[in-house]
Design a protein around this motif. Structure first.
Motif, PDB file in Angstrom:
ATOM      1  N   UNK A  66       0.870  -1.172   0.000  1.00  0.00           N
ATOM      2  CA  UNK A  66       0.000   0.000   0.000  1.00  0.00           C
ATOM      3  C   UNK A  66       0.906   1.221   0.000  1.00  0.00           C
ATOM      4  N   UNK A  67       0.706   2.088  -0.970  1.00  0.00           N
ATOM      5  CA  UNK A  67       1.515   3.304  -1.042  1.00  0.00           C
ATOM      6  C   UNK A  67       0.592   4.512  -1.124  1.00  0.00           C
ATOM      7  N   UNK A  68       0.876   5.512  -0.315  1.00  0.00           N
ATOM      8  CA  UNK A  68       0.044   6.705  -0.278  1.00  0.00           C
ATOM      9  C   UNK A  68       0.834   7.923  -0.752  1.00  0.00           C
TER      10      UNK A  68
ATOM     11  N   UNK B  67       2.551  14.189   1.720  1.00  0.00           N
ATOM     12  CA  UNK B  67       3.578  13.232   2.124  1.00  0.00           C
ATOM     13  C   UNK B  67       3.363  11.875   1.483  1.00  0.00           C
ATOM     14  N   UNK B  68       4.368  10.992   1.636  1.00  0.00           N
ATOM     15  CA  UNK B  68       4.340   9.685   0.990  1.00  0.00           C
ATOM     16  C   UNK B  68       4.723   8.615   2.006  1.00  0.00           C
ATOM     17  N   UNK B  69       3.967   7.520   2.016  1.00  0.00           N
ATOM     18  CA  UNK B  69       4.249   6.391   2.902  1.00  0.00           C
ATOM     19  C   UNK B  69       4.087   5.091   2.133  1.00  0.00           C
ATOM     20  N   UNK B  70       4.802   4.059   2.593  1.00  0.00           N
ATOM     21  CA  UNK B  70       4.729   2.736   1.976  1.00  0.00           C
ATOM     22  C   UNK B  70       4.537   1.683   3.061  1.00  0.00           C
ATOM     23  N   UNK B  71       3.527   0.838   2.883  1.00  0.00           N
ATOM     24  CA  UNK B  71       3.240  -0.259   3.807  1.00  0.00           C
ATOM     25  C   UNK B  71       3.305  -1.574   3.037  1.00  0.00           C
TER      26      UNK B  71
ATOM     27  N   UNK C  17      -4.603   7.949  -3.183  1.00  0.00           N
ATOM     28  CA  UNK C  17      -4.332   9.322  -3.585  1.00  0.00           C
ATOM     29  C   UNK C  17      -4.890  10.274  -2.534  1.00  0.00           C
ATOM     30  N   UNK C  18      -3.997  10.896  -1.806  1.00  0.00           N
ATOM     31  CA  UNK C  18      -4.417  11.834  -0.771  1.00  0.00           C
ATOM     32  C   UNK C  18      -4.982  13.103  -1.413  1.00  0.00           C
TER      33      UNK C  18
END
Length: 327
Positions: free
Chosen positions: A187-189, A254-258, A248-249
């Protein structure tokens, strides 16, 4: 004389040679002299982005790369150009980008909409000027293929990347992934606007997509966007069997990866601090000086192809194949 900047200069003693691109189609790996002997003169096309003033600050005010200077800028409007000159201490404005030909050692192309990038860069790359195209590289993969083939034929170094992807943080997370159990889901935001006037998903979506491809591979076969107005999410299927979800915020930045690895679902976090100057700038300058491209042409084009598929799916909300082109 304008033509003198790119001619082969012989130096003696402790000096080094400056490689030139005087003959179209010919390039050698450029090794620039010490700052007091020969400056690396950079020109920028595009001033609407805040990045242009940022480049000026990096080189001309903070002097993160001694001996390198942003000397020229062309702006989409006179107002944009003058604002960038003031904030970035850029000394000269050109009314026509081609006025920089023969006067610069390297070029940065920095429009907000990627559809303008390649046309602006073409005559400079054709003339042998090392060129960095700010994110995203271009708006259509087919046009990108033609451009990259031309650059290869002319033996001119070119590159393009997201600053989020070409970072110490992303490269550290790439190393972490190699030591983890098999990853089945990601999951990437990140911030994105599907209806942005600067190319929809292309404008900020590159910061979500390119790091994903760096970390997990470029074999993305299909994508599907689910819209919530100009925001939403997307599903991506990799040939490897990996499944990724992009969020897609709309307001948050910012960016995060799970990742799901084994029985754990965790956030990937970098274990290093960003270098000073940051890796994305250092890699760009290294290419300007040596001709070594930090990213393959195929990788550049693959990212554009994925963004193009996401754009198509955003219109239909259906599974859309990624049409990868070989370059």
């Amino acid at each position: 004389m304008k033509s003198s900047r790119r001619k082969f200069i012989k130096t003696t003693g402790k000096g080094v040679a400056i490689a030139s691109f005087a003959t179209p189609g010919f390039i050698t790996k450029a090794v620039f002299a010490k700052p007091q002997e020969q400056k690396l003169v950079i020109g920028i096309i595009g001033a609407e982005n805040s990045h242009t003033a940022g480049f000026g600050k990096l080189f001309n005010i903070d002097k993160k790369f001694p001996g390198a200077e942003v000397k020229y800028v062309w702006g989409e409007t006179d107002e944009f150009a003058k604002a960038a000159m003031k904030k970035g201490n850029i000394p000269e404005q050109v009314k026509d980008p081609k006025e920089m030909l023969g006067n610069i050692d390297a070029l940065i192309v920095d429009h907000r909409h990627p559809k303008y990038h390649l046309e602006a860069a073409w005559p400079f790359v054709e003339a042998g000027v090392p060129t960095f195209v700010d994110k995203p590289f271009c708006y259509r993969a087919s046009e990108g293929k033609d451009f990259l083939q031309m650059a290869k034929q002319m033996k001119t170094p070119v590159t393009s990347y997201s600053s989020i992807a070409q970072s110490s943080a992303t490269f550290d997370m790439m190393k972490q992934i190699k030591s983890m159990d098999k990853i089945s889901q990601v999951v990437r935001t990140g911030t994105a606007d599907l209806d942005s006037k600067y190319g929809g998903i292309f404008f900020y979506g590159v910061h979500i997509v390119q790091p994903l491809m760096y970390m997990f591979g470029e074999d993305i076969e299909e994508v599907k966007v689910n819209r919530n107005g100009s925001a939403g999410n997307a599903s991506l299927k990799f040939a490897s069997g990996l499944f990724a979800t992009l969020i897609f915020k709309h307001k948050a930045y910012g960016w995060e990866t799970f990742v799901e690895s084994g029985s754990q679902f965790m956030e990937l976090k970098p274990g290093v601090e960003e270098s000073d100057p940051p890796k994305n700038y250092a890699d760009m300058v290294e290419m300007f000086k040596t001709g070594r491209e930090p990213r393959s042409h195929q990788s550049i084009l693959n990212c554009v192809s994925v963004l193009e598929a996401l754009e198509k799916s955003a219109k239909t909300e259906k599974w859309t194949p990624v049409e990868l082109l070989n370059v």
